[in-house]
Design a protein around this motif. Sequence first.
Motif, short mmCIF file in Angstrom:
data_model
loop_
_atom_site.label_atom_id
_atom_site.label_comp_id
_atom_site.label_asym_id
_atom_site.label_seq_id
_atom_site.Cartn_x
_atom_site.Cartn_y
_atom_site.Cartn_z
N LEU A 120 0.83 -1.21 0.00
CA LEU A 120 0.00 0.00 0.00
C LEU A 120 0.87 1.26 0.00
CD1 LEU A 120 -2.86 -0.96 2.49
CD2 LEU A 120 -2.82 -1.12 -0.01
N THR A 127 -6.08 6.31 -2.15
CA THR A 127 -5.12 5.26 -1.77
C THR A 127 -4.92 5.21 -0.27
OG1 THR A 127 -3.34 6.84 -2.21
CG2 THR A 127 -3.92 5.32 -3.97
N LEU A 166 -7.22 2.92 1.80
CA LEU A 166 -6.95 1.49 1.90
C LEU A 166 -6.30 1.12 3.23
CD1 LEU A 166 -5.62 0.86 -1.71
CD2 LEU A 166 -7.83 0.15 -0.79
N TRP A 183 -9.08 0.62 5.70
CA TRP A 183 -9.76 -0.66 5.49
C TRP A 183 -8.92 -1.82 6.03
CZ3 TRP A 183 -14.14 -2.89 5.04
CH2 TRP A 183 -14.26 -4.17 4.49
N LEU A 242 -15.37 4.12 0.19
CA LEU A 242 -14.40 4.20 -0.89
C LEU A 242 -14.98 4.97 -2.07
CD1 LEU A 242 -11.71 3.47 -2.20
CD2 LEU A 242 -12.71 1.26 -2.84
N ALA A 287 -7.23 1.03 -6.09
CA ALA A 287 -7.88 0.96 -4.78
C ALA A 287 -9.09 0.02 -4.81
CB ALA A 287 -8.30 2.36 -4.35
N PHE A 332 -9.42 -3.46 -2.65
CA PHE A 332 -10.57 -3.68 -1.78
C PHE A 332 -11.29 -4.97 -2.14
CE2 PHE A 332 -15.17 -3.22 -1.12
CZ PHE A 332 -15.20 -3.07 0.27
#
Length: 784
Positions: free
Chosen positions: A137, A159, A162, A165, A382, A416, A420
């Motif tokens: 990432l 970005t 992420l 998440w 997102l 992204a 996900f």
Amino acid sequence: MGEIRLPTHMFLWCVSAIYMVAFASLYVQIPGLYGNEGLLPARWQLRVSGGKSLLEQLKDSPTLLWFGPRLGLDTQQSMELLSLTGVVLSLMSLTLPPLRDTRVYLMLWMLYMSLYQVGQVFLYFQWDTLLLETGFLAILIAPLKMPWSSRVRLYDNVTFWLLRWLLFRLMFASGVVKLTSRCPTWWGLTGEETHSSIKRYQICMTLTYHYETQCIPTPLAWFAHQLPVWFQKLSVVATFLIEIAVPFLFFSPIRRHRLVAFYLQMLLQVLIILSGNYNFFNILTITLCLSLLDDEHVSFWLRRPTAKQVKTSLQTFFWPLILMLELGVYAALGFWTVKYFDLQLDWEKRSVSSRTAFTYFEFNSFLKMVTVPSIWMGVLSLTWEIITSMFSCACVRGFLWRLCCTVQWMLMAAAAASMFAISLPADMNEKATVLELIPEDLGTEYFPHPTGNHRPPKDPCNASVVPYTYIEYDANSNLWPGVRAAFEMTDRYQLVNSYGLFRRMTGVGGRPEVVIEGSLDRNTWTEIEFMYKPGNTSAAPPVVTPHQPRLDWQMWFAALGPHSQSPWFSSLLHRLLQGKADVIRLVQTDKSQYPFSKQPPVYLRAHRYKYWFTEPKKDGSLPHRWWRRVYVEEFYPTVHLGDSFLEQMLVQNGLKDKAPPRRSSKAWLARALRVIGEHVREMPAPLLIWTLFCSAVTICLLNALWSDKHHQEQHTGPQNKEHKDEKKVEEETKAEKVATSEEKLMEEVEEDQKDEELGEEVEADQTEEVEEDQKEEVEDKQKE
């Protein structure tokens, strides 16, 4: 979400620091773990079969170690080169901001991935896979600074999301597995009957076991172990709250919700760091928590002035409603905590009682209810970040700049969304692991055969990895097949992983420890002390964070079952009997602390003990010993070199090397690696890591001071010039004024002189007239 420029810089700096720690910690252990005479020689993982090409070898096992022979290096030296390269790159990116670039983080990720591919059981921990996922990432988040870069990066929020998440998956799964495992230390039976005849559970004194049974406790763990039982139980309730309920606040549109979640997560991680040596794992989790911050809050930390945001009339109108919603969420969390954990305040005993007031099946229903909505919550969050970034791109001035920003936004939005999506599927090969694996099942399933191709297994220490959608099976089964296919294609690169920590608490009846004893005559036995794991009951627990002594960690896992579940243990005894210096250095860096430094032991054996923390004395003073222990059983029988049982175990587990290792190369690079290793490994690993880190921090502080001074000079320079110009103007004005005044004075003096001359002329005229009058009067008198 506001501006995230400062949190992004902090994240990249922290990732560089963690990479430096991870590479340096592993580098000092490579010869003993993976060397030609180590416990699990890494060259066994790279045996070429069938005349495969280099491309086919990379496809089978994606690691840069395949290029080692082209440089005249064997596998051990190649691993050392990759580790040293990682240390140097991470140190440079740590101290030089321009090097925090996409390509630098790509190189760091490739280096660690290459080592991970041959790391075997000593490198298959959840923090290793978490570092790989976070490092990937970082590649998407870091800017591409060369050959040119723009300070405005309109896709940063996409970005950076992420990370949030990933943090959600990590914390939520870690909390869920503690209850879904039905571990008797997380769930303790009370015997109370409910209306549905389902027995409910009470929170057990889990943390009273945790502090003394964790792998390598710190000295503070002893003091935490002495806290009252009611406080320990309340701490478990707080852990469930922070790990299960609070992560949903990560995606709240209310900024203060995210900040509260940040500080709660920080509190949990800092307490874990203080009480246990979990290497860089908790530091990495704190780094992920930076995704909950924005520039405004970081500026508040730094006491930097920020532009005050003017509230619109619409915001002013909805402000009371937002405040009520915010307080309502806090009230709901408090109410549910009190209700479902039956918190009651006892004023007489000055304590808080707690027990679980819900059943396992009710908790399972809760998971089914929240799993799918949480996925949609992530989708909406997102999507919002992608749309807001798209509008920002559309507002850029200039056609070329707008086009460039739009292309960047499209690429990062697609990346992204892909990351996900592939984080949702479950690895079906882990189905049995998720549902059934318990500590007693830690066998050869997580120890791959050294000669076979394999996919790196998940973390053996927790036996609790949970793919996110597998929490609720229907959500997993309804996933689009294309997402599953993408996950299977990328799984070997560890782009996304499954997490879940401390599924089952071990050592409830006492902390199991394996103690190795050596002898020269089979009559007198001497214990072999390890540097970090408990052994000597009088030795204080060490502080080794952020270093991870990987052999000491595996010794803890070995004690949880029979030696057959830890095949590497036979190799350890074999190398100690041979007196291999690289393996001995894993046990004791200081040779004087190793009892068989002059002569290897002739016989070795291993016993299993149970350890407990000692209790304070009745007068409140501290005891002379930190631990007390009781002998349990024989763990490994007495063996010697050539012993039939030891040879059988080595052959059975594929640890008997038939082919001799390749001779050491005399190339300059190989010789340089040997010289560096001889000097560096004499220093204790924690001291080495802290020396590197403190040096890097010192350089960063000096750079910051120099840049601030340079910045001030740039700003104060023009001001000084203007000040000088003003002074010059004032001086000139004063001079003009003085000159003018002098001229006026001269004119006045000249006028006075003229007046005086006129006065003298008048007086002379008057005198002449008087004299004439007198003459006339004299003449008149004479005439008369």
